[in-house]
Design a protein around this motif. Structure first.
Motif, PDB file in Angstrom:
ATOM      1  N   SER A  34       0.825  -1.210   0.000  1.00 40.29           N
ATOM      2  CA  SER A  34       0.000   0.000   0.000  1.00 40.29           C
ATOM      3  C   SER A  34       0.860   1.261   0.000  1.00 40.29           C
ATOM      4  N   THR A  35       1.946   1.227   0.745  1.00 40.88           N
ATOM      5  CA  THR A  35       2.865   2.369   0.767  1.00 40.88           C
ATOM      6  C   THR A  35       3.458   2.602  -0.612  1.00 40.88           C
TER       7      THR A  35
ATOM      8  N   ASN B  91       0.940   4.308  -2.819  1.00 39.88           N
ATOM      9  CA  ASN B  91       0.833   5.728  -2.458  1.00 39.88           C
ATOM     10  C   ASN B  91       1.973   6.540  -3.053  1.00 39.88           C
TER      11      ASN B  91
ATOM     12  N   CYS C 133       1.488   6.904  -6.765  1.00 45.30           N
ATOM     13  CA  CYS C 133       0.389   7.836  -7.051  1.00 45.30           C
ATOM     14  C   CYS C 133       0.759   9.280  -6.726  1.00 45.30           C
TER      15      CYS C 133
ATOM     16  N   GLU D  42       0.190  10.468  -3.812  1.00 47.48           N
ATOM     17  CA  GLU D  42      -0.736  10.866  -2.758  1.00 47.48           C
ATOM     18  C   GLU D  42      -1.189   9.616  -2.019  1.00 47.48           C
ATOM     19  N   ASN D  43      -1.795   9.809  -0.856  1.00 47.02           N
ATOM     20  CA  ASN D  43      -2.241   8.684  -0.047  1.00 47.02           C
ATOM     21  C   ASN D  43      -3.617   8.213  -0.509  1.00 47.02           C
TER      22      ASN D  43
ATOM     23  N   GLN E 155      -4.188   4.680  -0.331  1.00 49.22           N
ATOM     24  CA  GLN E 155      -4.363   3.454   0.428  1.00 49.22           C
ATOM     25  C   GLN E 155      -3.896   3.680   1.861  1.00 49.22           C
TER      26      GLN E 155
ATOM     27  N   THR F  73      -2.151   2.911   5.328  1.00 50.08           N
ATOM     28  CA  THR F  73      -0.931   2.181   5.696  1.00 50.08           C
ATOM     29  C   THR F  73      -0.788   2.171   7.205  1.00 50.08           C
TER      30      THR F  73
END
Length: 368
Positions: free
Chosen positions: A219-220, A223, A226, A228-229, A231, A233
């Motif tokens: 997930s990190t 992010n 992308c 941006e966040n 997902q 974490t």
């Protein structure tokens, strides 16, 4: 239908190309009334509803009655292309491919029924993500590779947390030594090193799925890719350098590079379902050694003239790699038998073979 109308309909579906729409799905629409249904891609699966994308917007949809009986062939998964009437999913277009495994628990003890779990569908690559912490394990990587090859998919190995070691290239070399021809990428979400190497896999319309243990940084990584966040974490443990499990569902995420990534909850049990050439593709050098064995049905356990055992003795092959190869061969043979026979019959035949092998070994020792 006139060529003009046909061309107009083809143009109507061009807006789906960024979601991975292709001629494979386009040709299937000829069998359906396009005025009654519209195609969309499944971007998320929840217990009683789905998120789908029609190329213009995301829609909340529910399965039609005939899809209520959930199984791998009739129930949609993330990445599927489905036919939708208003907000009801009526059917699934034939998959280009799918990543499947044996469901957790494998089979019912009462019925012996073997169950399949489809993780994601219509994929261009599978990211096998492992962290350079306590998660790194060559034998586990071999199992993941076999799982992916069995599904006739393309694996890519991503080693995360490259900033944790002064010499992370050592891990790259180890991974490459057991993953012949498979791209191995060393990345760090901490300082973004190596992330640019993943751009080709995220090109317009391409779909990748991430698999790996919990806490490896999947997930990190999404992010960071992308910017941006997108997902959730968890914090990294100071004692083991391992993140906490945060992903609980599978979602198809649109990436700014133009492609898509399916995040996947951590896999605890790498169980097989599809049975193809996975072991042969993961262990090509053992297959090559095996071609030089004296006996065509050599088990590479104790037979004279075994080229594979000779390779172990001469240091051309590690004993651990051979053991993993033999273990997975037995496992896949057992799965194949279970799919075609009753559980009781499989067990009886397995113990009969074990008994015969013991007798053969004892007989051989009596002549020594």
């Amino acid at each position: 239908m006139s060529n003009k109308n046909s061309l107009q309909q083809d143009n109507n579906f061009k807006y789906l190309s960024h979601l991975g729409w292709s001629s494979h799905f386009q040709t299937q629409l000829k069998r359906f009334d396009k005025n009654s249904f519209f195609p969309a891609r499944v971007t998320g699966v929840r217990k009683r509803y789905f998120f789908i994308n029609d190329g213009k917007k995301e829609i909340l949809a529910t399965p039609a009655g005939k899809l209520q009986q959930e199984n791998s062939s009739t129930y949609p998964v993330v990445g599927d292309w489905v036919l939708v009437r208003q907000t009801a999913i009526e059917g699934i277009l034939s998959r280009k491919n799918a990543l499947t495994r044996g469901a957790a628990g494998m089979h019912s003890r009462k019925t012996g029924e073997y169950r399949e779990q489809t993780i994601a569908a219509n994929l261009d690559s599978v990211f096998i993500v492992t962290g350079l912490d306590r998660d790194f394990n060559l034998r586990r990587l071999e199992r993941y590779l076999t799982l992916v090859y069995n599904c006739e998919l393309t694996p890519v190995i991503i080693l995360t947390k490259g900033d944790l070691h002064q010499d992370p290239e050592h891990f790259v070399n180890e991974a490459e030594s057991i993953a012949f021809g498979v791209p191995v990428h060393l990345v760090s979400a901490f300082n973004d090193s190596g992330l640019s190497e993943l751009t080709p896999y995220l090109a317009h319309g391409r779909t990748s799925v991430m698999v790996g243990s919990s806490g490896t940084g999947k997930s990190t990584l999404i992010n960071r890719l992308c910017g941006e966040n997108v997902q959730a974490t968890g914090e990294v443990s100071a004692s083991v350098g391992k993140g906490t499990h945060t992903t609980t569902s599978r979602d198809l995420i649109m990436m700014p590079q133009g492609g898509m990534i399916i995040d996947n909850p951590g896999i605890r049990e790498i169980s097989f379902w599809d049975i193809d050439q996975g072991v042969e593709s993961t262990f090509p050098e053992i297959e090559e050694f095996a071609a030089g064995c004296r006996f065509s049905d050599c088990t590479h356990a104790h037979e004279p003239g075994c080229r594979v055992l000779q390779a172990v003795q001469e240091g051309e092959l590690t004993e651990a790699r051979l053991e993993n190869y033999l273990k997975m061969k037995r496992e896949l043979e057992y799965i194949c038998a279970r799919k075609n026979k009753s559980a009781d019959r499989v067990e009886k035949e397995r113990w009969r073979d074990v008994s015969m092998n013991i007798k053969s070994i004892n007989k051989k020792k009596s002549f020594e």
